[in-house]
Design an enzyme around this catalytic site. Structure first.
Site, mmCIF file in Angstrom:
data_model
loop_
_atom_site.group_PDB
_atom_site.id
_atom_site.type_symbol
_atom_site.label_atom_id
_atom_site.label_comp_id
_atom_site.label_asym_id
_atom_site.label_seq_id
_atom_site.Cartn_x
_atom_site.Cartn_y
_atom_site.Cartn_z
ATOM 1 N N GLU A 125 27.239 -14.135 11.598
ATOM 2 C CA GLU A 125 28.563 -14.733 11.746
ATOM 3 C C GLU A 125 28.423 -16.247 11.690
ATOM 4 O O GLU A 125 28.066 -16.897 12.667
ATOM 5 C CB GLU A 125 29.173 -14.275 13.091
ATOM 6 C CG GLU A 125 30.614 -14.673 13.234
ATOM 7 C CD GLU A 125 31.326 -13.956 14.382
ATOM 8 O OE1 GLU A 125 30.797 -12.969 14.919
ATOM 9 O OE2 GLU A 125 32.422 -14.410 14.732
ATOM 10 N N ALA A 170 35.716 -14.042 7.098
ATOM 11 C CA ALA A 170 37.171 -13.886 7.223
ATOM 12 C C ALA A 170 37.811 -14.890 6.291
ATOM 13 O O ALA A 170 37.397 -16.056 6.237
ATOM 14 C CB ALA A 170 37.604 -14.152 8.660
ATOM 15 N N GLU A 200 15.717 13.560 27.049
ATOM 16 C CA GLU A 200 15.166 14.840 27.518
ATOM 17 C C GLU A 200 14.952 14.812 29.029
ATOM 18 O O GLU A 200 15.240 15.788 29.740
ATOM 19 C CB GLU A 200 13.818 15.118 26.833
ATOM 20 C CG GLU A 200 13.852 15.149 25.318
ATOM 21 C CD GLU A 200 13.643 13.777 24.677
ATOM 22 O OE1 GLU A 200 14.152 12.764 25.214
ATOM 23 O OE2 GLU A 200 12.995 13.706 23.629
ATOM 24 N N SER A 249 39.826 -23.876 10.741
ATOM 25 C CA SER A 249 39.778 -22.453 10.379
ATOM 26 C C SER A 249 40.317 -21.548 11.486
ATOM 27 O O SER A 249 40.292 -20.330 11.355
ATOM 28 C CB SER A 249 38.344 -22.059 10.041
ATOM 29 O OG SER A 249 37.544 -22.197 11.183
ATOM 30 N N LEU A 283 30.060 -16.928 20.724
ATOM 31 C CA LEU A 283 29.389 -15.779 20.118
ATOM 32 C C LEU A 283 29.010 -14.702 21.130
ATOM 33 O O LEU A 283 27.943 -14.098 21.040
ATOM 34 C CB LEU A 283 28.143 -16.241 19.343
ATOM 35 C CG LEU A 283 28.439 -17.256 18.231
ATOM 36 C CD1 LEU A 283 27.166 -17.863 17.705
ATOM 37 C CD2 LEU A 283 29.221 -16.603 17.085
ATOM 38 N N THR A 292 38.082 -19.883 3.507
ATOM 39 C CA THR A 292 37.607 -19.653 4.864
ATOM 40 C C THR A 292 37.963 -20.806 5.807
ATOM 41 O O THR A 292 37.778 -20.705 7.008
ATOM 42 C CB THR A 292 36.077 -19.456 4.888
ATOM 43 O OG1 THR A 292 35.488 -20.627 4.325
ATOM 44 C CG2 THR A 292 35.670 -18.249 4.070
ATOM 45 N N GLY A 312 26.409 -16.455 1.920
ATOM 46 C CA GLY A 312 26.042 -16.474 0.508
ATOM 47 C C GLY A 312 24.543 -16.244 0.307
ATOM 48 O O GLY A 312 24.139 -15.536 -0.617
ATOM 49 N N HIS A 351 14.569 8.771 29.221
ATOM 50 C CA HIS A 351 14.916 9.216 27.879
ATOM 51 C C HIS A 351 15.846 10.426 27.983
ATOM 52 O O HIS A 351 15.993 11.021 29.060
ATOM 53 C CB HIS A 351 13.652 9.576 27.098
ATOM 54 C CG HIS A 351 12.898 8.373 26.606
ATOM 55 N ND1 HIS A 351 11.806 8.455 25.783
ATOM 56 C CD2 HIS A 351 13.102 7.049 26.827
ATOM 57 C CE1 HIS A 351 11.361 7.235 25.505
ATOM 58 N NE2 HIS A 351 12.129 6.366 26.136
HETATM 59 C C1 AOF Z 1 12.704 10.232 23.082
HETATM 60 N N1 AOF Z 1 13.875 10.301 23.774
HETATM 61 O O1 AOF Z 1 15.728 9.389 24.586
HETATM 62 C C2 AOF Z 1 14.317 8.035 23.306
HETATM 63 C C3 AOF Z 1 13.103 7.982 22.539
HETATM 64 O O2 AOF Z 1 9.578 2.236 25.864
HETATM 65 P P1 AOF Z 1 10.063 3.634 26.002
HETATM 66 O O3 AOF Z 1 9.210 4.487 26.876
HETATM 67 O O4 AOF Z 1 11.522 3.716 26.386
HETATM 68 O O5 AOF Z 1 9.927 4.292 24.542
HETATM 69 C C4 AOF Z 1 10.709 3.832 23.505
HETATM 70 C C5 AOF Z 1 10.425 4.614 22.240
HETATM 71 O O6 AOF Z 1 10.645 6.028 22.479
HETATM 72 C C6 AOF Z 1 11.403 4.257 21.103
HETATM 73 O O7 AOF Z 1 10.901 3.201 20.327
HETATM 74 C C7 AOF Z 1 11.471 5.565 20.330
HETATM 75 O O8 AOF Z 1 10.363 5.733 19.482
HETATM 76 C C8 AOF Z 1 11.391 6.598 21.445
HETATM 77 N N2 AOF Z 1 12.747 6.855 21.932
HETATM 78 N N3 AOF Z 1 12.361 9.097 22.435
HETATM 79 O O9 AOF Z 1 11.949 11.204 23.050
HETATM 80 C C9 AOF Z 1 14.678 9.260 23.917
HETATM 81 N N4 AOF Z 1 15.106 6.947 23.473
HETATM 82 ZN ZN ZN Z 2 10.898 10.144 25.187
#
Ligand code: AOF
Ligand code: ZN
Length: 399
Positions: free
Chosen positions: A330, A166, A63, A180, A216, A173, A337, A61
């Site tokens: 898409e 588009a 942090e 198309s 796709l 379309t 619609g 993450h």
């Molecule tokens: C944070 N910092 O950079 C992110 C967070 O499965 P995990 O452990 O990766 O956790 C995913 C969850 O953590 C995600 O659904 C969201 O709630 C949180 N994401 N939190 O402190 C981060 N990416």
């Molecule tokens: Zn985290």
């Protein structure tokens, strides 16, 4: 839920540090889903000593990445700026709130709370419980804009939905014979590639797959930016293809002939299928059996009505359960619609080409005929811009 800090007047410098964390978070735009984009900056003596952002679900993450090369001696008494509430749960990775405590930071600025029920205020409570000063709400609107899809899934149990169409200037379309390719020019098609790359999934129909043989996928040579390979992400994240097949036209025997089914799906993680085919609940188990040997394809049943087609709200709930944050629709005007008429979309994007396709042909959105002007469907124009030789119009629902 803890309270925000309304009385706090943030300084210009605090704004700048959080703005920097938001820029870092944006680097994850094409790669973090189903996780949100998050950035983090560590500041000591008014200087950034380190920074990080979340790159890919399952990896560090923001942090944790920001603190990776920082000793406790350096982070002692520092201030962390994080664009989303630090997590408090053991998911694919351990809680970031504990990592900040371990680093002995003194203050944490959080742009906004994490609506994920596994977090939802607990991260803030853990930090405060450890004696850390916490401020919530700095540049909240900008932080929210980073993750509209993640928040939609967490808060409304449905993805953020963009419907793409588009057409020619006279709103066609396709010609009456169905032809198309191509109405819009190469710049508009490259623009579509950018939206596809930022989407977790593309929703389409069996008709589009079978008749247009649409692949796709995201094609690197058509992207007008450098794809953010970063060591953790080594190949393009291809959106999941979700195909609506109410008439059971896609059979086990037909799929090998379609390009869509032969593309490389390795970039999807083990818990997300490459392709999902939504079929009518009737006779579903037979189809599931038929596709049993294809681990990359999942067959899911939904309510289907001969007249009105699939229940769009249910389709969106299925997408949400597949952890799809951003959905790109898409297909033809008929499916578009259904989304537009039911207001089950967040943005409608229409590329208008400087061409006239004349009498006949397919209408942009085949609905009606209407009897009076009070029955017309109105939309909100959000944006209008020139893309190469075409115009891109972006609308939101008018409710
Ligand atoms: C944070 N910092 O950079 C992110 C967070 O499965 P995990 O452990 O990766 O956790 C995913 C969850 O953590 C995600 O659904 C969201 O709630 C949180 N994401 N939190 O402190 C981060 N990416
Ligand atoms: Zn985290």
């Amino acid at each position: 839920m803890p309270e925000k800090s309304p009385s706090k007047h943030y300084t210009l410098q605090e704004h700048e540090f959080m703005a920097h964390a938001i820029q870092l978070a944006k680097k994850g735009t094409y790669t973090t889903s189903p996780n949100p984009n998050v950035g983090c900056v560590i500041v000591k003596n008014n200087k950034i000593i380190s920074q990080g952002w979340h790159k890919k679900a399952g990896s560090g993450h923001a942090e944790v990445n920001a603190l990776a090369d920082v000793s406790v001696e350096d982070s002692l008494g520092a201030t962390a700026y994080v664009t989303l509430e630090p997590c408090s749960h053991y998911g694919r990775t351990p809680p970031c709130a504990l990592r900040l405590i371990e680093a002995k930071v003194a203050t944490v600025f959080v742009a906004m709370l994490d609506p994920n029920p596994q977090v939802a205020g607990n991260g803030i409570a853990i930090l405060k419980g450890a004696g850390i000063e916490v401020h919530v709400g700095l540049l909240e609107a900008d932080a929210r804009a980073l993750n509209y899809g993640f928040f939609s899934r967490m808060e409304k149990n449905k993805p953020f939905v963009r419907v793409k169409l588009a057409s020619s200037l006279d709103g066609k379309t396709a010609l009456s014979n169905g032809e198309s390719k191509w109405i819009t020019g190469p710049s508009a098609r490259a623009d579509v590639q950018k939206y596809r790359a930022a989407s977790c999934a593309i929703l389409t129909t069996a008709q589009t797959v079978l008749v247009d043989n649409a692949r796709l996928n995201v094609r690197e040579e058509q992207l007008e930016f450098m794809y953010p390979y970063n060591g953790v992400v080594t190949q393009i994240r291809q959106p999941i293809k979700v195909i609506l097949d109410g008439h059971n036209r896609i059979k086990r025997s037909t799929i090998d002939e379609l390009d869509l089914f032969n593309i490389d799906l390795d970039s999807n993680s083990a818990d997300t299928p490459g392709i999902v085919i939504i079929k009518s609940n009737t006779g579903l188990s037979e189809f599931q059996k038929e596709f049993k040997d294809r681990g990359d394809i999942r067959i899911i049943g939904a309510n289907y009505d001969q007249q009105s087609g699939f229940d769009i709200a249910q389709v969106l709930a299925i997408c949400s359960s597949l952890q799809i944050n951003n959905l790109w629709v898409e297909a033809g005007g008929k499916l578009a619609g259904s989304f537009i008429v039911s207001n089950l979309f967040d943005e409608l994007i229409v590329y208008v080409a400087p061409k006239l396709m004349g009498i006949g042909g397919m209408d942009l959105v085949p609905f009606g005929p209407l009897e009076n002007m009070s029955q017309t469907k109105s939309l909100n124009l959000l944006d209008c811009r020139v893309v190469g030789e075409d115009i891109r119009l972006t609308y939101s629902p008018k409710v």
